[in-house]
Each structure stands twice: as structure tokens, then as C-alpha cells.
Design an enzyme around this catalytic site. Structure first.
Site, PDB file in Angstrom:
ATOM      1  CG  ASP A  13      -1.929   0.827   1.037  1.00 58.61           C
ATOM      2  OD1 ASP A  13      -2.500   1.419  -0.496  1.00 58.61           O
ATOM      3  OD2 ASP A  13      -2.671   1.010   2.090  1.00 58.61           O
ATOM      4  CG  ASN A  61      -7.804  -2.043  -5.193  1.00 59.58           C
ATOM      5  OD1 ASN A  61      -6.712  -2.444  -4.814  1.00 59.58           O
ATOM      6  ND2 ASN A  61      -8.453  -0.570  -4.122  1.00 59.58           N
TER       7      ASN A  61
END
Ligand code: IPE
Ligand code: IPE
Ligand code: MG
Length: 232
Positions: A13, A61
Site C-alpha cells: 500500500d 479496487n
């Protein structure tokens, strides 16, 4: 406890923030992140880790802007083409897990080709979670188990039997889960499989997470005392 974790998993991330901090578009962070994948794969092989799994793209996502989603899929395609030789030379088996029905035919074909080429490699397994979410995994397992076994047999099912229907069937549960970029949440990742996993959170953004940071996380893991609910 084994000092070296058998299975290390990473929630990669912070790519967007890395790029933003440099006044660049988010995609630059994703491109630089590919270098971190290479570095951590090497470090894992060197350390004797047997499974390295990476959360590359969640089911959620898909809700990002179309241009970013497309670029991420292109990057995956490029990485597959560029890394074939290195993976084979280093004895790394490549596996993609997730809701592959949502991926394009061309990407699925490239993934299958790389999985075939590296199928006999046995030094380490590199698992890329693509279009994956923990809840999706548990649901697809439940549906498949119900279809295959029928309602009566389901009543006899153990947790171990059920794990055999998850996409991670046959893969040991992660010993260590690393999340980069300072966020401390699971974001719908391996919900079932992380029941007794050790978590290490790093403030470093993924594009800056390289061999030293990976090795430091392994050292942190080695200090942990795992009890699995028992008294020691
Ligand atoms: C991780 O970086 C890569 C993916 C989730 C695909 P992000 O793109 O989430 O970067 P941040 O969290 O916005 O900085
Ligand atoms: C988690 O990162 C998913 C991946 C790393 C692939 P996100 O950036 O999507 O997670 P949230 O939205 O911050 O929870
Ligand atoms: Mg993020």
C-alpha cells in the site's frame, strides 16, 4: 517456532501517496512499486521463505477510475513478460489467485502461460492476489462446497475441510502479514487465512519498501511469541 516464516504475505500500500509526494501521477507509484516486488521477491528467496504472497488488486479496487485500473492491468501484463526468465532462474513458481473471471482474456492467457512455465519451480512460490477479496473467497468456497457436497454433507464439514475450498487450498496460512504505508487494517484481504497470522505494520510507502525493510520485518517476526490460544 520457526525463526524464518514459511509464508510471508504483503498488503502493498502507498503507491499513490508516494507519487503524489513527488508531484507525479499515481501511476508512477505503481511503476516504482513493481521494483519493490522484485526486491522483496529476491529477499524472500534469499531468506528461505517458501511462500511470498502479494495483495496486488482487491475486488474493491475495480471501483477506482478506469484509467488507473487499466494502467494497473497493463503493468501486470508487462511485469509478467519481463520477469519470466528471472523467476525461472531463481526457481520461483508463479501463481495468481482471485476472481479471474473479471480479468481480460489476454491477461488471463499471459497468467496461464507464466504459471505453466514456472509450474515445476520449487524454491519458492510467489502468489499474486488479483481481483481478490476475503469475503469473495469465503463465498465462492461456500457455493462450491454446497454444489459439490450437498446440504447434508455440509453439516459434517470441518474448518479444515472448508479451507480446501478456498482459493488458497493447499497453501499454508500466512505466518507473517506486512502492511506498508502506515495503514493498520485488513481491507478485505485473507480474512479466513489470517486467523493466527502475526501482523507487522510499516510506515514506509510500498515503492520505498525494499530488501532492508523486508529483512527488518522478518526480524520483528522472529521476536514474536505465537501461542495459538494455548498456554505456554
Ligand atoms: C497500493 O497503493 C496499490 C493498489 C491498491 C493497487 P495505492 O494505490 O492504494 O496507494 P495509496 O494508498 O493511494 O497511497
Ligand atoms: C488494499 O489497499 C488493497 C491492495 C493493496 C491491493 P487499498 O489502498 O485498496 O485499501 P484501503 O482502501 O486503503 O483500505
Ligand atoms: Mg491504498
Amino acid at each position: 517456532m520457526d525463526i524464518v516464516p514459511q509464508h510471508v504475505s504483503i498488503i502493498m500500500d502507498g503507491n499513490g501517496r508516494w507519487a503524489k509526494a513527488r508531484g507525479k501521477e499515481r501511476v508512477y507509484g505503481h511503476m516504482e512499486g513493481v521494483e519493490s516486488v522484485r526486491a522483496c521477491t529476491e529477499a524472500a528467496v534469499e531468506a528461505g521463505v517458501k511462500y511470498l504472497s502479494l495483495y496486488a488488486f482487491s475486488e474493491e479496487n475495480w471501483n477506482r477510475p478506469e484509467a488507473e485500473v487499466n494502467r494497473l492491468m497493463e503493468l501486470m501484463m508487462e511485469a509478467i513478460h519481463n520477469e519470466v526468465r528471472t523467476l525461472v532462474e531463481n526457481g520461483v513458481r508463479f501463481v495468481v489467485l482471485g476472481n479471474r473471471a473479471r480479468l481480460s482474456d489476454s491477461l488471463n492467457a499471459a497468467i496461464d502461460a507464466l504459471m505453466d512455465k514456472t509450474a515445476a519451480c520449487d524454491r519458492m512460490t510467489l502468489i499474486v492476489f488479483l481481483s481478490y477479496s476475503g469475503r469473495w473467497d469465503i463465498l465462492q468456497a461456500m457455493k462450491r462446497a454446497a454444489a459439490e457436497k450437498g446440504a447434508d454433507a455440509l453439516q459434517e464439514m470441518t474448518a479444515e475441510d472448508f479451507a480446501g475450498y478456498l482459493v488458497t487450498a493447499g497453501i499454508p496460512e500466512p505466518d507473517l502479514l506486512i502492511r506498508t504505508s502506515g495503514e493498520q487494517r485488513i481491507s478485505n484481504y485473507l480474512l479466513w487465512q489470517c486467523a493466527y497470522t502475526e501482523f507487522v505494520f510499516s510506515d514506509v510507502l510500498w515503492p520505498d519498501f525494499r530488501k532492508p525493510e523486508f529483512r527488518a520485518a522478518l526480524e520483528t517476526y522472529a521476536q514474536r511469541d505465537r501461542r495459538f490460544g494455548k498456554v505456554k
